[in-house]
Motif scaffolding. Structure first.
Motif, PDB file in Angstrom:
ATOM      1  N   MET A   1       0.825  -1.181   0.000  1.00  0.00           N
ATOM      2  CA  MET A   1       0.000   0.000   0.000  1.00  0.00           C
ATOM      3  C   MET A   1       0.874   1.251   0.000  1.00  0.00           C
ATOM      4  SD  MET A   1      -3.141   1.216   0.055  1.00  0.00           S
ATOM      5  CE  MET A   1      -4.146  -0.160   0.471  1.00  0.00           C
ATOM      6  N   LYS A   2       1.978   1.211   0.730  1.00  0.00           N
ATOM      7  CA  LYS A   2       2.853   2.381   0.815  1.00  0.00           C
ATOM      8  C   LYS A   2       3.397   2.763  -0.559  1.00  0.00           C
ATOM      9  CE  LYS A   2       6.848   4.228   3.261  1.00  0.00           C
ATOM     10  NZ  LYS A   2       7.259   5.030   2.144  1.00  0.00           N
ATOM     11  N   VAL A   3       3.844   1.788  -1.313  1.00  0.00           N
ATOM     12  CA  VAL A   3       4.387   2.066  -2.647  1.00  0.00           C
ATOM     13  C   VAL A   3       3.295   2.624  -3.551  1.00  0.00           C
ATOM     14  CG1 VAL A   3       5.511   1.054  -4.663  1.00  0.00           C
ATOM     15  CG2 VAL A   3       6.140   0.281  -2.383  1.00  0.00           C
ATOM     16  N   TYR A   4       2.095   2.098  -3.416  1.00  0.00           N
ATOM     17  CA  TYR A   4       0.956   2.584  -4.200  1.00  0.00           C
ATOM     18  C   TYR A   4       0.690   4.055  -3.893  1.00  0.00           C
ATOM     19  CZ  TYR A   4      -3.925   2.985  -5.756  1.00  0.00           C
ATOM     20  OH  TYR A   4      -5.089   3.389  -6.349  1.00  0.00           O
ATOM     21  N   LEU A   5       0.685   4.412  -2.620  1.00  0.00           N
ATOM     22  CA  LEU A   5       0.461   5.804  -2.232  1.00  0.00           C
ATOM     23  C   LEU A   5       1.628   6.692  -2.665  1.00  0.00           C
ATOM     24  CD1 LEU A   5      -1.033   5.247   1.319  1.00  0.00           C
ATOM     25  CD2 LEU A   5      -2.263   5.935  -0.739  1.00  0.00           C
ATOM     26  N   ILE A  11      -1.496   2.549 -10.644  1.00  0.00           N
ATOM     27  CA  ILE A  11      -1.283   1.103 -10.710  1.00  0.00           C
ATOM     28  C   ILE A  11      -0.104   0.785 -11.613  1.00  0.00           C
ATOM     29  CG2 ILE A  11      -2.301  -1.060 -11.553  1.00  0.00           C
ATOM     30  CD1 ILE A  11      -4.925  -0.179 -10.380  1.00  0.00           C
ATOM     31  N   LYS A  12       0.044   1.517 -12.692  1.00  0.00           N
ATOM     32  CA  LYS A  12       1.151   1.274 -13.624  1.00  0.00           C
ATOM     33  C   LYS A  12       2.499   1.507 -12.952  1.00  0.00           C
ATOM     34  CE  LYS A  12       3.123   2.519 -18.013  1.00  0.00           C
ATOM     35  NZ  LYS A  12       3.548   3.627 -18.788  1.00  0.00           N
ATOM     36  N   LEU A  13       2.670   2.664 -12.321  1.00  0.00           N
ATOM     37  CA  LEU A  13       3.944   2.962 -11.665  1.00  0.00           C
ATOM     38  C   LEU A  13       4.224   2.008 -10.503  1.00  0.00           C
ATOM     39  CD1 LEU A  13       3.908   6.868 -11.552  1.00  0.00           C
ATOM     40  CD2 LEU A  13       5.321   5.391 -12.983  1.00  0.00           C
ATOM     41  N   ASN A  23      -2.430  -6.495 -13.400  1.00  0.00           N
ATOM     42  CA  ASN A  23      -3.638  -7.226 -13.008  1.00  0.00           C
ATOM     43  C   ASN A  23      -3.506  -7.783 -11.595  1.00  0.00           C
ATOM     44  OD1 ASN A  23      -4.801  -6.688 -15.460  1.00  0.00           O
ATOM     45  ND2 ASN A  23      -4.345  -8.694 -16.327  1.00  0.00           N
ATOM     46  N   SER A  24      -2.325  -8.293 -11.263  1.00  0.00           N
ATOM     47  CA  SER A  24      -2.094  -8.829  -9.914  1.00  0.00           C
ATOM     48  C   SER A  24      -2.194  -7.727  -8.873  1.00  0.00           C
ATOM     49  CB  SER A  24      -0.709  -9.482  -9.818  1.00  0.00           C
ATOM     50  OG  SER A  24      -0.617 -10.579 -10.677  1.00  0.00           O
ATOM     51  N   LEU A  25      -1.610  -6.589  -9.162  1.00  0.00           N
ATOM     52  CA  LEU A  25      -1.673  -5.458  -8.241  1.00  0.00           C
ATOM     53  C   LEU A  25      -3.110  -4.972  -8.072  1.00  0.00           C
ATOM     54  CD1 LEU A  25      -0.261  -3.361  -6.470  1.00  0.00           C
ATOM     55  CD2 LEU A  25      -0.033  -1.955  -8.518  1.00  0.00           C
ATOM     56  N   ALA A  26      -3.833  -4.866  -9.154  1.00  0.00           N
ATOM     57  CA  ALA A  26      -5.229  -4.423  -9.080  1.00  0.00           C
ATOM     58  C   ALA A  26      -6.049  -5.403  -8.237  1.00  0.00           C
ATOM     59  CB  ALA A  26      -5.822  -4.290 -10.476  1.00  0.00           C
ATOM     60  N   LEU A  29      -5.106  -4.885  -4.529  1.00  0.00           N
ATOM     61  CA  LEU A  29      -5.716  -3.665  -4.006  1.00  0.00           C
ATOM     62  C   LEU A  29      -7.220  -3.852  -3.784  1.00  0.00           C
ATOM     63  CD1 LEU A  29      -3.854  -0.958  -6.102  1.00  0.00           C
ATOM     64  CD2 LEU A  29      -3.625  -1.388  -3.646  1.00  0.00           C
ATOM     65  N   ASP A  30      -7.866  -4.539  -4.703  1.00  0.00           N
ATOM     66  CA  ASP A  30      -9.293  -4.827  -4.537  1.00  0.00           C
ATOM     67  C   ASP A  30      -9.544  -5.670  -3.294  1.00  0.00           C
ATOM     68  OD1 ASP A  30     -10.032  -3.373  -6.758  1.00  0.00           O
ATOM     69  OD2 ASP A  30     -10.142  -5.135  -8.084  1.00  0.00           O
ATOM     70  N   ARG A  31      -8.673  -6.637  -3.050  1.00  0.00           N
ATOM     71  CA  ARG A  31      -8.815  -7.484  -1.856  1.00  0.00           C
ATOM     72  C   ARG A  31      -8.593  -6.673  -0.579  1.00  0.00           C
ATOM     73  NH1 ARG A  31     -11.329 -11.335  -0.695  1.00  0.00           N
ATOM     74  NH2 ARG A  31      -9.764 -12.295   0.601  1.00  0.00           N
ATOM     75  N   ILE A  32      -7.629  -5.769  -0.590  1.00  0.00           N
ATOM     76  CA  ILE A  32      -7.386  -4.915   0.573  1.00  0.00           C
ATOM     77  C   ILE A  32      -8.622  -4.077   0.855  1.00  0.00           C
ATOM     78  CG2 ILE A  32      -6.081  -2.910   1.377  1.00  0.00           C
ATOM     79  CD1 ILE A  32      -3.639  -4.129  -0.100  1.00  0.00           C
ATOM     80  N   VAL A  33      -9.189  -3.491  -0.186  1.00  0.00           N
ATOM     81  CA  VAL A  33     -10.390  -2.659  -0.033  1.00  0.00           C
ATOM     82  C   VAL A  33     -11.547  -3.508   0.487  1.00  0.00           C
ATOM     83  CG1 VAL A  33     -12.134  -1.369  -1.321  1.00  0.00           C
ATOM     84  CG2 VAL A  33      -9.711  -0.937  -1.713  1.00  0.00           C
ATOM     85  N   GLU A  34     -11.703  -4.701  -0.069  1.00  0.00           N
ATOM     86  CA  GLU A  34     -12.798  -5.579   0.326  1.00  0.00           C
ATOM     87  C   GLU A  34     -12.676  -6.019   1.788  1.00  0.00           C
ATOM     88  OE1 GLU A  34     -14.176 -10.094  -0.786  1.00  0.00           O
ATOM     89  OE2 GLU A  34     -13.403  -8.833  -2.399  1.00  0.00           O
ATOM     90  N   ILE A  35     -11.482  -6.375   2.204  1.00  0.00           N
ATOM     91  CA  ILE A  35     -11.279  -6.868   3.571  1.00  0.00           C
ATOM     92  C   ILE A  35     -11.329  -5.738   4.596  1.00  0.00           C
ATOM     93  CG2 ILE A  35      -9.549  -7.895   5.109  1.00  0.00           C
ATOM     94  CD1 ILE A  35      -8.682  -9.602   2.654  1.00  0.00           C
ATOM     95  N   SER A  36     -10.719  -4.606   4.271  1.00  0.00           N
ATOM     96  CA  SER A  36     -10.608  -3.520   5.253  1.00  0.00           C
ATOM     97  C   SER A  36     -11.756  -2.515   5.194  1.00  0.00           C
ATOM     98  CB  SER A  36      -9.288  -2.781   5.064  1.00  0.00           C
ATOM     99  OG  SER A  36      -9.254  -2.179   3.786  1.00  0.00           O
ATOM    100  N   HIS A  37     -12.574  -2.588   4.155  1.00  0.00           N
ATOM    101  CA  HIS A  37     -13.707  -1.669   3.977  1.00  0.00           C
ATOM    102  C   HIS A  37     -13.258  -0.207   3.933  1.00  0.00           C
ATOM    103  CE1 HIS A  37     -16.382  -5.029   4.565  1.00  0.00           C
ATOM    104  NE2 HIS A  37     -15.742  -5.319   5.682  1.00  0.00           N
ATOM    105  N   ILE A  38     -12.159   0.052   3.235  1.00  0.00           N
ATOM    106  CA  ILE A  38     -11.694   1.426   3.058  1.00  0.00           C
ATOM    107  C   ILE A  38     -11.970   1.858   1.623  1.00  0.00           C
ATOM    108  CG2 ILE A  38      -9.910   1.354   4.840  1.00  0.00           C
ATOM    109  CD1 ILE A  38      -7.853   0.950   2.604  1.00  0.00           C
ATOM    110  N   ASP A  39     -12.047   3.152   1.426  1.00  0.00           N
ATOM    111  CA  ASP A  39     -12.297   3.713   0.100  1.00  0.00           C
ATOM    112  C   ASP A  39     -11.038   4.425  -0.370  1.00  0.00           C
ATOM    113  OD1 ASP A  39     -13.288   4.805  -2.207  1.00  0.00           O
ATOM    114  OD2 ASP A  39     -14.610   6.237  -1.210  1.00  0.00           O
ATOM    115  N   LEU A  40     -10.296   3.782  -1.253  1.00  0.00           N
ATOM    116  CA  LEU A  40      -9.049   4.376  -1.739  1.00  0.00           C
ATOM    117  C   LEU A  40      -9.279   5.551  -2.665  1.00  0.00           C
ATOM    118  CD1 LEU A  40      -6.822   1.229  -2.340  1.00  0.00           C
ATOM    119  CD2 LEU A  40      -6.733   2.853  -0.450  1.00  0.00           C
ATOM    120  N   ASP A  41     -10.514   5.793  -3.066  1.00  0.00           N
ATOM    121  CA  ASP A  41     -10.825   6.959  -3.887  1.00  0.00           C
ATOM    122  C   ASP A  41     -10.990   8.217  -3.039  1.00  0.00           C
ATOM    123  OD1 ASP A  41     -10.804   5.461  -6.237  1.00  0.00           O
ATOM    124  OD2 ASP A  41     -12.917   4.924  -6.010  1.00  0.00           O
TER     125      ASP A  41
END
Length: 63
Positions: A1-5, A11-13, A23-26, A29-41
């Motif tokens: 998550m840190k590298v993503y931020l 996602i590309k970088l 695709n693996s990264l996406a 990230l979807d799994r993190i959002v699903e499990i933690s119920h956070i909104d990365l937007d």
């Protein structure tokens, strides 16, 4: 998550820096959002997550 931020939520970088497929990264990230119920937007949520990483880093340097 840190590298993503740190990569400006690109996602590309992030996938290039981590040497994983986009695709693996996406999926991860979807799994993190699903499990933690956070909104990365949400900029405020991203700010809080980034601040938590900075606090952890700061605390680690003092130890």
């Amino acid at each position: 998550m840190k590298v993503y931020l740190d990569s400006g939520c690109s996602i590309k970088l992030t996938s290039e820096k981590l040497f994983v497929r986009r695709n693996s990264l996406a999926y991860r990230l979807d799994r993190i959002v699903e499990i933690s119920h956070i909104d990365l937007d949400d900029a405020y949520i991203r700010f809080l997550i980034r601040m938590s990483y900075l606090i952890d880093c700061y605390k680690g340097q003092d130890a």
